[in-house]
Design a protein around this motif. Structure first.
Motif, PDB file in Angstrom:
ATOM      1  N   THR A 256      33.096 -33.092  22.812  1.00  0.00           N
ATOM      2  CA  THR A 256      33.513 -32.109  21.817  1.00  0.00           C
ATOM      3  C   THR A 256      32.373 -31.117  21.609  1.00  0.00           C
ATOM      4  OG1 THR A 256      32.653 -33.332  19.912  1.00  0.00           O
ATOM      5  CG2 THR A 256      34.882 -33.890  20.634  1.00  0.00           C
ATOM      6  N   VAL A 257      32.573 -30.169  20.700  1.00  0.00           N
ATOM      7  CA  VAL A 257      31.522 -29.194  20.402  1.00  0.00           C
ATOM      8  C   VAL A 257      30.334 -29.863  19.712  1.00  0.00           C
ATOM      9  CG1 VAL A 257      33.101 -27.243  20.258  1.00  0.00           C
ATOM     10  CG2 VAL A 257      32.631 -28.603  18.207  1.00  0.00           C
ATOM     11  N   LEU A 258      30.499 -31.117  19.280  1.00  0.00           N
ATOM     12  CA  LEU A 258      29.422 -31.845  18.625  1.00  0.00           C
ATOM     13  C   LEU A 258      28.613 -32.696  19.598  1.00  0.00           C
ATOM     14  CD1 LEU A 258      31.433 -33.148  15.520  1.00  0.00           C
ATOM     15  CD2 LEU A 258      29.828 -31.236  15.554  1.00  0.00           C
ATOM     16  N   LYS A 259      29.150 -32.948  20.777  1.00  0.00           N
ATOM     17  CA  LYS A 259      28.527 -33.874  21.730  1.00  0.00           C
ATOM     18  C   LYS A 259      27.808 -33.104  22.822  1.00  0.00           C
ATOM     19  CE  LYS A 259      29.640 -38.188  24.168  1.00  0.00           C
ATOM     20  NZ  LYS A 259      28.706 -38.019  25.270  1.00  0.00           N
ATOM     21  N   ARG A 311      34.596 -24.090  14.926  1.00  0.00           N
ATOM     22  CA  ARG A 311      34.184 -23.797  16.293  1.00  0.00           C
ATOM     23  C   ARG A 311      35.351 -23.838  17.275  1.00  0.00           C
ATOM     24  NH1 ARG A 311      28.968 -24.788  18.369  1.00  0.00           N
ATOM     25  NH2 ARG A 311      29.995 -24.537  20.385  1.00  0.00           N
ATOM     26  N   THR A 312      36.251 -24.788  17.094  1.00  0.00           N
ATOM     27  CA  THR A 312      37.346 -24.945  18.055  1.00  0.00           C
ATOM     28  C   THR A 312      38.541 -24.065  17.728  1.00  0.00           C
ATOM     29  OG1 THR A 312      38.327 -26.794  16.818  1.00  0.00           O
ATOM     30  CG2 THR A 312      36.676 -27.328  18.520  1.00  0.00           C
ATOM     31  N   GLY A 313      38.717 -23.714  16.460  1.00  0.00           N
ATOM     32  CA  GLY A 313      39.876 -22.919  16.063  1.00  0.00           C
ATOM     33  C   GLY A 313      41.184 -23.673  16.107  1.00  0.00           C
ATOM     34  N   GLU A 314      41.119 -25.003  16.149  1.00  0.00           N
ATOM     35  CA  GLU A 314      42.351 -25.789  16.179  1.00  0.00           C
ATOM     36  C   GLU A 314      43.144 -25.596  14.887  1.00  0.00           C
ATOM     37  OE1 GLU A 314      41.886 -29.864  17.164  1.00  0.00           O
ATOM     38  OE2 GLU A 314      40.619 -29.492  18.914  1.00  0.00           O
TER      39      GLU A 314
END
Length: 504
Positions: A256-259, A311-314
């Motif tokens: 993910t954007v965190l990993k 960050r993802t815009g989900e």
């Protein structure tokens, strides 16, 4: 600022010290035996775990350098670990390094960088942040004791000056090193008195909450005690199985954007921090009937959720995504400040237990959007209570120790590396003094420790001191190009949770 290397250099983990190379060390012949480096300390010598701790101290007065030198010479420079180097007399993969005393030259350990006065005047906060970030790219000479004190004598928005203490993690675990640092300070109200740390709380969890079977109702109490032991055994077995499944790649967090990507341990780090109100955190704690750590876990879950969805815009923010953190758990009693002060005064080991002794717990964080922000704290409290009825951290420490003894340090490092690379972040929370302290005559305004050199791209650390909590984020800038936005997500999460608590 001088040009810096783009990658942190490790201490030499393979070099065998020959007669000629030993001659370059000023080894002290004081009759003390060489002490082996602990298994955890040897782990931190491995290239993929070349870990450092950087503790930034905000000072309430400009730096008196002569006073700092005298203070360091009388305290930290006399501690057995801080006046020793790691020497390996053997060849091969099973070579075991030892701590060998050497003469400490403070000129090598007190560093006053030449910074651009125009830059420090125009934006002192950014100058401090940039310099501390540069410490993750600068080499540390392994032929000297592995610590440095960097003096940054210019005012910032929070302090009159700052100092950054950089130490290699093989010197000790976070609790031991923080306790040692506090033992170098004195109470602001009485310069001749050591500060006091909060008393250790009662051990929590179902096993410790139950009354011991005695007197009337002893049979029922015994039944509950046995049941609690069975629950403890079951939870421990499940958690240990999950831990090893993670370490050997059977289970892992999705990217993910965190990993971070592979190799995050070798990339430069940026350290950003913000001051949180301990009163606000305790307000939520008291209203929810939980612990300060539960509130911090809830704030972290809420902040990571805010950052992830931005960050993802989900659009589907009710979708529950789980990422896991490696929570560091200290397994030794907090070293007594008087024992540590005595150790530095005498320059010899005493009753104070020292080294690296900690285990890990895998803590899940659920990335979702709750209608009621307090739900983040409720979920965190459930997770924390569940983990308190498990011996996961003890078993992870024990298994790593056994792995070193049976298969060598490389096998233990591979297991630990697998655990880090298949989880997303690190989490730590430490308790500091409840009163203001002075560091060799300099009042300390805040304490902001961080770490780098491990495979996570994000480390979340909370450090309490007086009536504040310093939130420190250590980030891989390639993965987190906007660390201050992530920092704002934490502060905003506390505000929202605090406001929601007051309305209930």
């Amino acid at each position: 600022m001088a040009m810096l290397r783009k990658r942190a250099l490790s201490i030499d983990t393979t070099r065998t010290w020959t007669r000629e190379s030993k001659a370059n060390l000023e080894v002290r012949a004081d009759g003390e035996e060489e002490e082996p480096v602990s298994p955890a300390g040897r782990l931190f010598r491995e290239p993929r775990f070349n870990c450092y701790i950087v503790c930034v101290m905000g000072l309430g007065a400009p730096v008196d350098l002569p006073a700092a030198r005298v203070g360091l010479a009388a305290t930290l420079a006399r501690h057995p670990r801080f006046c020793s180097v790691q020497v390996c007399n053997e060849l091969g993969k099973d070579a075991k390094p030892k701590w060998v005393r050497t003469t400490v030259n403070l000129d090598n350990h007190i560093i006053v960088p030449e910074l651009d006065p125009a830059a420090t005047s125009a934006d002192p906060d950014k100058s401090l942040e940039d310099y501390v970030a540069s410490l993750s790219t600068r080499p540390m000479d392994h032929s000297r004791p592995l610590w440095e004190l960097h003096i940054l004598d210019f005012p910032t928005s929070e302090s009159a000056a700052a100092a950054a203490l950089r130490m290699h993690h093989s010197l000790g675990d976070g609790v031991s090193l923080l306790s040692l640092f506090i033992a170098c300070t004195r109470s602001a109200t009485d310069p001749d008195t050591l500060p006091s740390l909060p008393a250790a709380g009662r051990r929590a969890g179902p096993l410790y909450a139950l009354p011991r079977p005695r007197g009337r109702g002893a049979l029922a109490a015994l039944a509950l005690w046995v049941l609690s032991l069975l629950v403890l055994a079951w939870h421990t077995m499940v958690d240990v199985a999950r831990f090893f499944a993670t370490a050997v790649s059977l289970v892992g967090d999705e990217r993910t954007v965190l990993k971070g990507a592979e190799g995050a341990e070798f990339r430069p780090r940026r350290f950003v921090n913000h001051t949180l109100s301990l009163d606000d955190i305790k307000y939520v704690k008291n209203a929810m009937g939980c612990t300060v750590n539960d509130v911090l876990l809830g704030i972290t879950s809420a902040a990571l959720s805010r950052y992830y969805f931005r960050r993802t815009g989900e659009s589907d923010r009710k979708n529950n995504i789980t990422v896991r953190s490696a929570l560091i758990v200290n397994l030794r009693p907090t070293p007594g400040l008087h024992a540590l002060a005595s150790m530095m005064e005498s320059g010899k080991d005493n009753a104070a237990r020292w080294g690296n002794q900690f285990g890990y717990m895998l803590i899940p964080f659920h990335l979702t959007e709750h209608d009621d922000p307090i739900e983040y704290v409720r979920e965190a409290t459930k997770v924390a209570r569940r983990k308190k009825s498990s011996l996961e951290s003890i078993f992870t420490y024990w298994s790593a120790d056994m792995m070193v003894k049976l298969f060598g340090i490389k096998a233990a490092a591979a297991l630990c590396y697998g655990m880090f690379t298949h989880t997303t972040l690190s989490f730590s929370n430490m308790v500091g003094p409840t009163e203001q302290v002075v560091f060799f005559g300099h009042p300390i305004v805040y304490i902001a420790p961080g770490s780098f050199g491990h495979p996570h791209a994000l480390t979340v650390h909370y450090q309490s001191y007086m009536n504040i909590v310093k939130l420190v984020l250590s980030v891989d800038e390639e993965q987190f190009p906007d660390p201050h936005e992530l920092l704002h997500d934490f502060t905003e999460s506390l505000r929202v949770i605090r406001d929601a608590t007051s309305r209930n």
